[in-house]
Enzyme design. Structure first.
Site, PDB file in Angstrom:
ATOM      1  CB  CYS A  55      -0.813   0.438   1.104  1.00 39.79           C
ATOM      2  SG  CYS A  55      -1.995  -1.066   0.728  1.00 39.79           S
TER       3      CYS A  55
ATOM      4  N   GLY B 193      -4.169  -6.558   6.776  1.00 39.48           N
ATOM      5  CA  GLY B 193      -2.830  -5.815   6.002  1.00 39.48           C
ATOM      6  C   GLY B 193      -2.182  -5.640   7.144  1.00 39.48           C
TER       7      GLY B 193
ATOM      8  N   GLY C  79      -2.292 -10.821   2.784  1.00 37.26           N
ATOM      9  CA  GLY C  79      -1.445 -10.494   1.535  1.00 37.26           C
ATOM     10  C   GLY C  79       0.233 -11.147   1.043  1.00 37.26           C
TER      11      GLY C  79
ATOM     12  N   GLY D 111      -0.288  -4.265  -5.794  1.00 35.47           N
ATOM     13  CA  GLY D 111      -1.575  -4.065  -5.031  1.00 35.47           C
ATOM     14  C   GLY D 111      -2.651  -3.206  -6.027  1.00 35.47           C
TER      15      GLY D 111
HETATM   16  P1  XMP Z   1      -0.363  -7.633   3.112  1.00 31.64           P
HETATM   17  O1  XMP Z   1       0.123  -6.557   3.668  1.00 31.64           O
HETATM   18  O2  XMP Z   1      -0.752  -8.750   4.018  1.00 31.64           O
HETATM   19  O3  XMP Z   1      -1.683  -6.195   2.785  1.00 31.64           O
HETATM   20  O4  XMP Z   1       0.457  -7.781   1.929  1.00 31.64           O
HETATM   21  C1  XMP Z   1      -2.576  -7.360   2.050  1.00 31.64           C
HETATM   22  C2  XMP Z   1      -3.819  -6.286   1.873  1.00 31.64           C
HETATM   23  O5  XMP Z   1      -3.789  -4.691   1.239  1.00 31.64           O
HETATM   24  C3  XMP Z   1      -4.362  -4.160   0.846  1.00 31.64           C
HETATM   25  N1  XMP Z   1      -4.777  -3.862  -0.538  1.00 31.64           N
HETATM   26  C4  XMP Z   1      -4.605  -1.930  -0.713  1.00 31.64           C
HETATM   27  N2  XMP Z   1      -3.860  -1.398  -0.283  1.00 31.64           N
HETATM   28  N3  XMP Z   1      -3.640   0.118  -2.195  1.00 31.64           N
HETATM   29  C5  XMP Z   1      -3.624  -0.100  -0.605  1.00 31.64           C
HETATM   30  O6  XMP Z   1      -3.745   1.042   0.036  1.00 31.64           O
HETATM   31  C6  XMP Z   1      -3.475  -1.237  -2.733  1.00 31.64           C
HETATM   32  O7  XMP Z   1      -2.856  -1.122  -4.135  1.00 31.64           O
HETATM   33  C7  XMP Z   1      -3.905  -2.406  -2.439  1.00 31.64           C
HETATM   34  N4  XMP Z   1      -3.893  -3.432  -2.375  1.00 31.64           N
HETATM   35  C8  XMP Z   1      -4.766  -4.355  -1.422  1.00 31.64           C
HETATM   36  C9  XMP Z   1      -5.673  -4.611   0.985  1.00 31.64           C
HETATM   37  O8  XMP Z   1      -6.355  -4.410   2.481  1.00 31.64           O
HETATM   38  C10 XMP Z   1      -5.130  -6.202   1.317  1.00 31.64           C
HETATM   39  O9  XMP Z   1      -6.129  -6.834   1.915  1.00 31.64           O
END
Ligand code: XMP
Length: 479
Positions: free
Chosen positions: A304, A338, A360, A386
């Site tokens: 993110c 996240g 993720g 993302g």
């Molecule tokens: P982790 O830390 O587990 O987080 O890799 C996964 C979560 O990140 C969110 N997500 C995003 N948040 N921009 C954001 O601000 C993005 O492009 C993005 N893609 C995913 C989402 O909540 C996911 O479950």
């Protein structure tokens, strides 16, 4: 202006408490995903196109968690992913895939590939079983044989059982006849179901799997807040999706609230998760709109850049604590989404009041995550990006328009996520086992057998920078 302090996982530790637990296996990780759905482990795979399609969702359900199929697919593709999960672990397949005897072998092979199955029942236009086509029938065929009709190569003498047969009787028939697939027929010979040896074996291999009322693996699917979301929700629910996730970066918005209300009005029995929010007020508004669980996390994910681009967000531990107070008041579970990098982070999120964690990057780079491998400096990686990253948006545009989108097509697009690579990690099963093992130990350090008990016992202590440094391996040369 009063400025509050916001904390995240690395700012705190859980103070150890007296424990009477002698082994980790005494702990119980059962938890609530949403008002009406329980899981056996508190882990959800993220609805991202580099994390969750059917292979990930199958693995997650087998381990006792759940996967949420991402929404950047056509409705029919997303439904197919859900059906693959549902079919993967149920002992009885209610609507097995069939093909007509006059169709070609090539059509059959393509259909099997599309649906991810190793055999098809062959039925006439009345639905009566006339044969079965399995890998065994086609494995030795020459390429020219693909033009043949199914009836020329299928197995005709099919061993079948009556619909309603018991599992033991089905097992006996499979074993005695050395077959892998047992079609179930009504008195007119029409297909009513299918039992396969693989599904029977799998049911025994995964005793903690999370299952629906019919014994099939649990699976969720995401929808957006614009365009086809109502039609998509209906198709996903018809396919047996257990929980719909309204997926929007800024969940505390009219767009999200209206979507929740519309879905709940049209499908009152739909189990609905929505997010993401990061405040008590956001959580309360979602609950009032009708959700059954809340996804918490703004800018916390590893990919993110929302906080960098917009300046908005709340450090994840504080966001969870704030939302969990509201969740508790209304008895609506919280999902911490996240920023979980290890089992310690997951344990802190749960202790802070989340019922589950969505993950993720930890699950990306596995055999079960979508995408192929890339090599860099002799090491294997997989792409993890993302959903608001530039290339994810470019991919979506290409899908929408049917032609390759160019960077210029997205001139106005402001990315809130990045593209990254994560090292190849093997099967997700090992990652989940490490995570759950660590959470179990975390429970015991909190003197708790269960997640709710840990939430009651939890005492956080804030760390100094020196405390954080002390918490990492230090003063040694790592191997
Ligand atoms: P982790 O830390 O587990 O987080 O890799 C996964 C979560 O990140 C969110 N997500 C995003 N948040 N921009 C954001 O601000 C993005 O492009 C993005 N893609 C995913 C989402 O909540 C996911 O479950």
């Amino acid at each position: 202006m009063d400025i509050r302090e916001g904390l995240t996982f690395d700012d705190v530790l859980l103070v150890p408490k007296h424990s009477n637990i002698t082994t980790r296996s005494q702990t119980n990780l059962q938890t609530k995903l949403s008002r009406n759905i329980s899981l056996n482990i508190p882990i959800i795979s993220a609805n991202m196109d580099t994390v969750t399609e059917s292979p990930m969702a199958v693995a997650m359900a087998r381990e006792g968690g759940i996967g949420i199929i991402h929404r950047f697919l056509t409705i029919s593709e997303q439904v197919t992913e859900v059906l693959k999960v549902k079919r993967s672990g149920s002992i009885l397949i209610e609507n097995p895939y069939t093909i007509g005897p006059n169709q070609t072998v090539r059509e059959a092979i393509e259909y099997m590939r599309e649906k991810g199955v190793s055999g098809l029942l062959v039925t006439d236009p009345q639905g009566t079983l006339v044969g079965i086509l399995t890998r065994r029938d086609i494995v030795m065929l020459e390429p020219a044989d693909e033009k043949k009709q199914v009836k020329e190569v299928m197995t005709r003498d099919v061993i079948a059982a009556r619909s309603g047969v018991g599992v033991q009787e089905a097992k006996d028939l499979l074993r005695k006849n050395c077959i892998e697939k047992l079609p179930l027929l009504d008195e007119r010979g029409n297909v009513k179901g299918l039992i396969t040896s693989k599904d029977i074996i799998n049911a025994g291999n995964y005793p903690h799997a999370s299952k629906d009322k019919k014994g099939r693996p649990l699976v969720g699917a995401a929808v957006g807040v614009k365009g086809d979301f109502m039609e998509r929700t209906e198709a996903l629910l018809d396919a047996g999706t257990d929980v719909i996730v309204v997926d929007i970066a800024h969940g505390h918005s009219d767009n999200a609230l209206n979507t929740i209300r519309l879905i709940k009005k049209a499908f009152p029995n739909c189990e609905l998760i929505a997010g993401n929010v990061a405040t008590a007020c956001g959580a309360e508004d979602l609950i009032k709109a009708g959700v059954d669980a809340i996804k918490v996390g703004v800018g916390s994910g590893s990919i993110c850049i929302t906080r960098v681009i917009t300046g908005s967000g709340v450090p994840q531990l504080t966001a969870v604590v704030d939302c969990a107070q509201i969740g508790k008041k209304y008895d609506v579970p919280i999902i911490s989404d996240g920023g979980v990098r290890n089992s310690g982070d997951a344990t802190k999120a749960l202790a802070a009041g989340a019922s589950t964690v969505m993950v993720g990057s930890l699950l990306g780079g596995t055999d079960e995550s979508p995408g192929s491998y890339v090599m860099k400096n002799g090491k294997r990686y997989k792409i993890y990006r993302g959903m608001a990253s530039f290339y994810a948006a470019l991919g979506r545009k290409t899908k929408e328009t049917g032609t390759a989108a160019m960077s210029e097509d997205l001139n106005d697009y402001v990315a809130e996520g990045v593209e990254a690579m994560v090292p190849y990690k093997g099967t997700v099963v090992d990652i989940v086992k490490q995570l759950t093992g660590g959470i179990r130990s975390g429970l015991s350090y909190c003197g708790a057998n269960t997640i709710p008990q840990m939430q009651q016992n939890a005492e956080f202590i804030k760390m100094s920078t020196a405390g954080y440094a002390e918490s990492q391996p230090h003063d040694v040369e790592l191997m």
